[in-house]
Design an enzyme around this catalytic site. Sequence first.
Site, short mmCIF file in Angstrom:
data_model
loop_
_atom_site.label_atom_id
_atom_site.label_comp_id
_atom_site.label_asym_id
_atom_site.label_seq_id
_atom_site.Cartn_x
_atom_site.Cartn_y
_atom_site.Cartn_z
N GLU A 113 0.79 -1.23 0.00
CA GLU A 113 0.00 0.00 0.00
C GLU A 113 0.82 1.28 0.00
O GLU A 113 0.75 2.09 0.94
CB GLU A 113 -0.96 0.02 1.19
CG GLU A 113 -1.99 -1.07 1.13
CD GLU A 113 -3.14 -0.86 2.11
OE1 GLU A 113 -3.04 0.04 2.97
OE2 GLU A 113 -4.14 -1.58 2.00
N GLU A 136 -5.68 -8.31 0.68
CA GLU A 136 -6.33 -7.98 1.95
C GLU A 136 -7.79 -7.65 1.69
O GLU A 136 -8.12 -6.96 0.72
CB GLU A 136 -5.72 -6.73 2.61
CG GLU A 136 -4.35 -6.90 3.21
CD GLU A 136 -3.82 -5.62 3.85
OE1 GLU A 136 -4.61 -4.76 4.29
OE2 GLU A 136 -2.58 -5.50 3.90
C1 GBH Z 1 -4.58 -1.75 5.28
O1 GBH Z 1 -4.69 -0.38 5.19
C2 GBH Z 1 -3.23 -2.11 5.76
O2 GBH Z 1 -2.46 -2.75 4.78
C3 GBH Z 1 -3.26 -2.94 7.01
O3 GBH Z 1 -2.00 -2.93 7.60
C4 GBH Z 1 -4.34 -2.41 7.92
O4 GBH Z 1 -4.29 -2.97 9.19
C5 GBH Z 1 -5.65 -2.72 7.26
O5 GBH Z 1 -5.68 -2.24 5.95
C6 GBH Z 1 -6.85 -2.16 8.00
O6 GBH Z 1 -6.81 -0.79 8.07
O7 GBH Z 1 -12.25 6.02 3.81
O8 GBH Z 1 -14.20 4.58 3.49
O9 GBH Z 1 -12.90 5.22 1.59
C7 GBH Z 1 -5.91 0.04 4.65
C8 GBH Z 1 -5.95 1.52 4.43
C9 GBH Z 1 -8.32 1.50 4.21
C10 GBH Z 1 -7.04 3.32 3.35
C11 GBH Z 1 -9.51 1.97 3.45
C12 GBH Z 1 -8.22 3.75 2.58
C13 GBH Z 1 -10.58 3.80 2.47
C14 GBH Z 1 -11.85 3.59 3.22
N1 GBH Z 1 -7.09 1.90 3.61
N2 GBH Z 1 -9.44 3.37 3.24
S1 GBH Z 1 -12.90 4.95 3.01
#
Ligand code: GBH
Length: 464
Positions: A172, A357
């Site tokens: 990511e 994921e």
């Molecule tokens: C991942 O990050 C990581 O790889 C992991 O380490 C982490 O624990 C896991 O996911 C859970 O967070 O704002 O409704 O559009 C995810 C990061 C999550 C960033 C979703 C963008 C968009 C959701 N992403 N987010 S929204």
Amino acid sequence: LRTRAADVGRRFPTDFVWGAATAAPQIEGSIDADGRTPSIWDVFARVPGAVADGDTLDRADEHYLRWRDDVALMSDLGLDAYRFSIAWPRIVPAADGIVNSRGLDFYDALVDELLGNGIEPFATLYHWDLPQWQQERGGWADRSVAHRFAEYASIVADRLGDRVRNWMTLNEPWVYVFLGHLDGVHAPGIRSEEHAVRAMHHTLLAHGLGTQALRAALPADRNVGIALSMSPAEPATPGPEDAAAAERFDLYRNWLFLHPITHGQYHPGTEELFDTEIPIQEGDLEVISSPIEFVGINYYARGVVQADDGVPVVRAKETPPAGVFTAMGWEVHPQGIADIVTQTHEKYAPGAIYITENGSAWDDEEASDGSIVDTPRVDYLLDHLTAAAGCLNTGAPLRGYFAWSLLDNFEWAEGYRKRFGIVHVDYPTQRRTVKQSGAVYRTVALANAEDEHGDGDGDGVIDT
Ligand code: GBH
């Protein structure tokens, strides 16, 4: 529920890979053990207010001590594969670049234990735990990081490449580049567009040089890829302003990294997203577009995008529609997983796609008998798998799915209060308890395998 889970499993081809994912900084703990030095997250977690409840990574899930039991747990869950990450500061603890073999020993033993249990390792080289020594030299904003990353990649590949067949360079990039260097809510906590743009380019260069280093060190039949966060973009209204904002969001959130990796040039419109110039040097884009075998997609939610008067494009406003939201406040939108796989396939046609994921955080409640009936997570899991199965007939080469996460763990700025695991962790005792979602996932995976190794009673459910 069992029948529903088995039905879901049978929608997938029998060679489909069923996995679970974790990341070193989120589960390992033992941050001083065997020569490991601090990562930027160890440092960031000590900044007052940076992480909820003042949580640190010091102990986490004690996976560094309990890894053997954790592999046994994976085996009980019927997993085909396990996606984990390797902690760079365990392998190269100082700027002198000297290899710490005790750090390598840990992953060496883990890989053997996985293979001994019939579980395929999928290794990620970087899941956000940059060595603090590199941060002191400018971190991702300094070009040297790409060369240091390639050296580290080659060290790990030399040691594990005989057994690990699937490799991911970075996890990511969008998240650590922009949340870490523009918004400052992730390590290293910088708020500067200049830093972010530099970190973006050096991240791409690190991926390219890292891919080349892996290729040079690994046997020829190995697979190299990258895990990207993706949120399919939808305009909030049919109007032209929202449509244009959604298009910018789509580029920024989904294709910013994948486009140069596959095409050897930045996606049209990238320069216009920023006021800062991208520090491209001659030959960079050729390195960045070194061929890879697969793209990993981390999918959690879609983006419903609204035109953003006066708000810089890179901070485009998202309007969550009415619906169901997880404990993270993210909308539950199962169709998005199919949409983003299909879009990735249609735009970039990678040789293989994995969901590296997918998962959800909820306020789990323990029943009086100690069991955890996490119905919302079960629904999230089955609904997303059902949707994912729906995109298989579009020809998308979707080869596997990794649940995030195997264990409840350190959820970055949210600390331990947000739980994503299909296995519950009671932090004071470190006791692991398989949640109902874990049991359901097992049923899915076993029902899928049933065509090959069925128990013969023809009901499509493995009775145990
Ligand atoms: C991942 O990050 C990581 O790889 C992991 O380490 C982490 O624990 C896991 O996911 C859970 O967070 O704002 O409704 O559009 C995810 C990061 C999550 C960033 C979703 C963008 C968009 C959701 N992403 N987010 S929204």
